[in-house]
Design an enzyme around this catalytic site. Structure first.
Site, short mmCIF file in Angstrom:
data_model
loop_
_atom_site.label_atom_id
_atom_site.label_comp_id
_atom_site.label_asym_id
_atom_site.label_seq_id
_atom_site.Cartn_x
_atom_site.Cartn_y
_atom_site.Cartn_z
N SER A 142 0.07 5.96 11.76
CA SER A 142 -0.18 4.53 11.60
C SER A 142 -0.67 4.02 12.94
O SER A 142 -0.38 4.63 13.98
CB SER A 142 1.13 3.82 11.23
OG SER A 142 0.98 2.41 11.35
N TYR A 155 10.21 1.92 12.17
CA TYR A 155 8.91 2.41 11.69
C TYR A 155 8.04 2.85 12.88
O TYR A 155 7.40 3.90 12.85
CB TYR A 155 8.22 1.30 10.90
CG TYR A 155 6.94 1.72 10.20
CD1 TYR A 155 6.97 2.47 9.04
CD2 TYR A 155 5.69 1.35 10.72
CE1 TYR A 155 5.80 2.84 8.39
CE2 TYR A 155 4.52 1.72 10.08
CZ TYR A 155 4.57 2.47 8.91
OH TYR A 155 3.40 2.83 8.28
N SER A 158 9.17 6.06 14.21
CA SER A 158 8.88 7.18 13.31
C SER A 158 7.40 7.58 13.38
O SER A 158 7.07 8.75 13.32
CB SER A 158 9.27 6.82 11.87
OG SER A 158 8.36 5.91 11.28
N LYS A 159 6.52 6.61 13.50
CA LYS A 159 5.09 6.94 13.48
C LYS A 159 4.63 7.51 14.83
O LYS A 159 3.72 8.33 14.88
CB LYS A 159 4.27 5.73 13.06
CG LYS A 159 4.50 5.33 11.59
CD LYS A 159 4.15 6.47 10.62
CE LYS A 159 4.34 6.09 9.18
NZ LYS A 159 3.98 7.16 8.23
N ILE A 188 -3.71 -1.53 5.15
CA ILE A 188 -4.29 -1.03 3.91
C ILE A 188 -3.58 -1.67 2.73
O ILE A 188 -2.34 -1.69 2.68
CB ILE A 188 -4.15 0.52 3.83
CG1 ILE A 188 -4.54 1.19 5.16
CG2 ILE A 188 -4.97 1.07 2.67
CD1 ILE A 188 -5.94 0.91 5.65
N1 LIG Z 1 -0.40 0.46 3.76
C1 LIG Z 1 -0.61 0.41 5.06
O1 LIG Z 1 -1.10 -0.60 5.58
C2 LIG Z 1 -0.24 1.57 5.94
C3 LIG Z 1 -0.57 1.47 7.31
C4 LIG Z 1 -0.27 2.53 8.14
C5 LIG Z 1 0.34 3.68 7.64
N2 LIG Z 1 0.66 3.75 6.32
C6 LIG Z 1 1.32 4.97 5.87
O2 LIG Z 1 0.65 5.51 4.74
C7 LIG Z 1 1.58 6.24 3.94
C8 LIG Z 1 1.45 5.79 2.49
O3 LIG Z 1 1.84 4.43 2.41
P1 LIG Z 1 1.29 3.43 1.31
O4 LIG Z 1 0.80 2.23 2.01
O5 LIG Z 1 0.41 4.13 0.37
O6 LIG Z 1 2.67 3.00 0.64
P2 LIG Z 1 3.20 3.13 -0.86
O7 LIG Z 1 4.55 2.51 -0.81
O8 LIG Z 1 2.20 2.63 -1.81
O9 LIG Z 1 3.34 4.72 -1.04
C9 LIG Z 1 4.34 5.46 -0.41
C10 LIG Z 1 4.81 6.54 -1.38
O10 LIG Z 1 5.81 7.34 -0.73
C11 LIG Z 1 6.80 7.62 -1.71
N3 LIG Z 1 8.09 7.94 -1.08
C12 LIG Z 1 8.91 7.11 -0.42
N4 LIG Z 1 10.05 7.75 -0.08
C13 LIG Z 1 9.94 9.01 -0.56
C14 LIG Z 1 10.79 10.14 -0.54
N5 LIG Z 1 12.02 10.10 0.02
N6 LIG Z 1 10.37 11.29 -1.12
C15 LIG Z 1 9.14 11.34 -1.71
N7 LIG Z 1 8.30 10.30 -1.77
C16 LIG Z 1 8.70 9.14 -1.20
C17 LIG Z 1 6.91 6.35 -2.53
O11 LIG Z 1 7.54 6.57 -3.77
C18 LIG Z 1 5.45 5.93 -2.65
O12 LIG Z 1 4.86 6.45 -3.81
C19 LIG Z 1 2.96 6.00 4.55
O13 LIG Z 1 3.31 7.11 5.36
C20 LIG Z 1 2.74 4.76 5.40
O14 LIG Z 1 3.66 4.68 6.45
C21 LIG Z 1 0.39 2.72 5.45
#
Ligand SMILES: NC(=O)c1ccc[n+]([C@@H]2O[C@H](COP(=O)([O-])OP(=O)(O)OC[C@H]3O[C@@H](n4cnc5c(N)ncnc54)[C@H](O)[C@@H]3O)[C@@H](O)[C@H]2O)c1
Length: 254
Positions: A142, A155, A158-159, A188
């Site tokens: 991230s 968070y 972690s990242k 996103i």
């Molecule tokens: N959306 C953003 O703006 C953004 C920005 C930076 C990084 N990210 C990273 O991108 C990745 C995906 O995030 P997203 O935005 O698609 O979120 P999201 O919540 O739509 O998807 C995350 C998925 O991870 C699954 N998950 C959570 N805990 C779990 C576990 N213990 N075991 C298995 N699956 C599990 C959830 O069920 C979900 O389907 C994450 O690592 C997030 O930190 C997202």
């Protein structure tokens, strides 16, 4: 097709970025092992890929639990006999909670998924990758892994760890055919940050107003960058962090 017959395990494939990766990787010819803790939503991802003519199996797993991860690995090998690409995408957000309001239980709940879960899945999948002397890992970091203030304390910690983990994999295993890189998404549009996007006063909306790209990211923006990192197009990239953020981190605008 950039990923023809490449067996690709994607965690977090039931929603947001992981789902987009699963759909786009399948379109590029990859054989998808889609995994998530949400089994019903995962089934929808599987059905969507199948109805588009893609090759996929869905295996539910809570990546915090070693027995689930072991089962995910064993079932994957049973189905395809190998894993070429791993996308560590599952993750949880801490809703921007600062250190003064972060207790150990919140910290552990974030680290147990984002760090321990990513570690566990990688450790299992590496067995197959090392045996075949080839494997590509795309970790989901991230922008919050590159600066302070992109998330809450848990968070952000972690990242940053995911980025260190990505570099360490290359240091230890690069010479054995393993190549790992990370993506640092900006803002996103996914369920993860939906509540913040809907609130005009949230710091996320304020940050967004300064993005050069002038829009939130789409999940496909991240999935396309993932295809680059998972394919031969990036074959000389090791341990890099690709910010896919519409310019969020590249600018300082007052
Ligand atoms: N959306 C953003 O703006 C953004 C920005 C930076 C990084 N990210 C990273 O991108 C990745 C995906 O995030 P997203 O935005 O698609 O979120 P999201 O919540 O739509 O998807 C995350 C998925 O991870 C699954 N998950 C959570 N805990 C779990 C576990 N213990 N075991 C298995 N699956 C599990 C959830 O069920 C979900 O389907 C994450 O690592 C997030 O930190 C997202």
């Amino acid at each position: 097709m950039k990923l023809a017959n490449q067996v690709t395990l994607i965690t977090g494939a039931a929603s947001g970025i992981g789902k987009a990766q699963a759909l786009l990787f399948a379109r590029e010819g990859a054989h998808i092992i889609a995994s998530d803790i949400q089994s019903q939503a995962l089934e929808e991802t599987v059905l969507e890929i199948k109805s588009a003519g893609g090759e996929v199996i869905g295996i539910p797993a809570d990546i915090r639990k070693e027995e689930d991860v072991k089962n995910l690995y064993v079932q994957s090998l049973k189905e395809y006999g190998k894993i070429n690409i791993l996308c560590n995408t599952a993750g949880v957000f801490d809703n921007l909670i600062p250190i003064t309001e972060t207790d150990l239980s919140l910290l552990r709940s974030i680290l147990s998924v984002n760090i321990e879960g990513t570690f566990l899945v990688t450790k299992y999948v590496l067995q197959s990758m090392l045996a075949q002397k080839h494997g590509i890992i795309v970790n989901m970091a991230s922008d919050a892994g590159l600066i302070g203030g992109g998330g809450g304390t848990a968070y952000t910690m972690s990242k940053h760890a995911i980025i260190g983990f990505t570099k360490q994999i290359n240091a230890e295993l690069g010479h054995q055919g393993i190549r790992a890189n990370a993506i640092a998404p900006g803002l996103i549009q996914t369920p993860m940050i939906q509540a913040f996007i809907s609130n005009e006063d949230s710091p996320i909306v304020k940050a967004f107003q300064k993005i050069p790209a002038q829009r939130f990211g789409h999940t496909d923006d991240i999935a396309m960058a993932s295809i680059f990192l998972a394919s031969d197009d990036s074959r000389y990239l090791y341990g890099q962090v690709l910010s896919v953020d519409g310019g969020l981190l590249s600018t300082l605008r007052f």
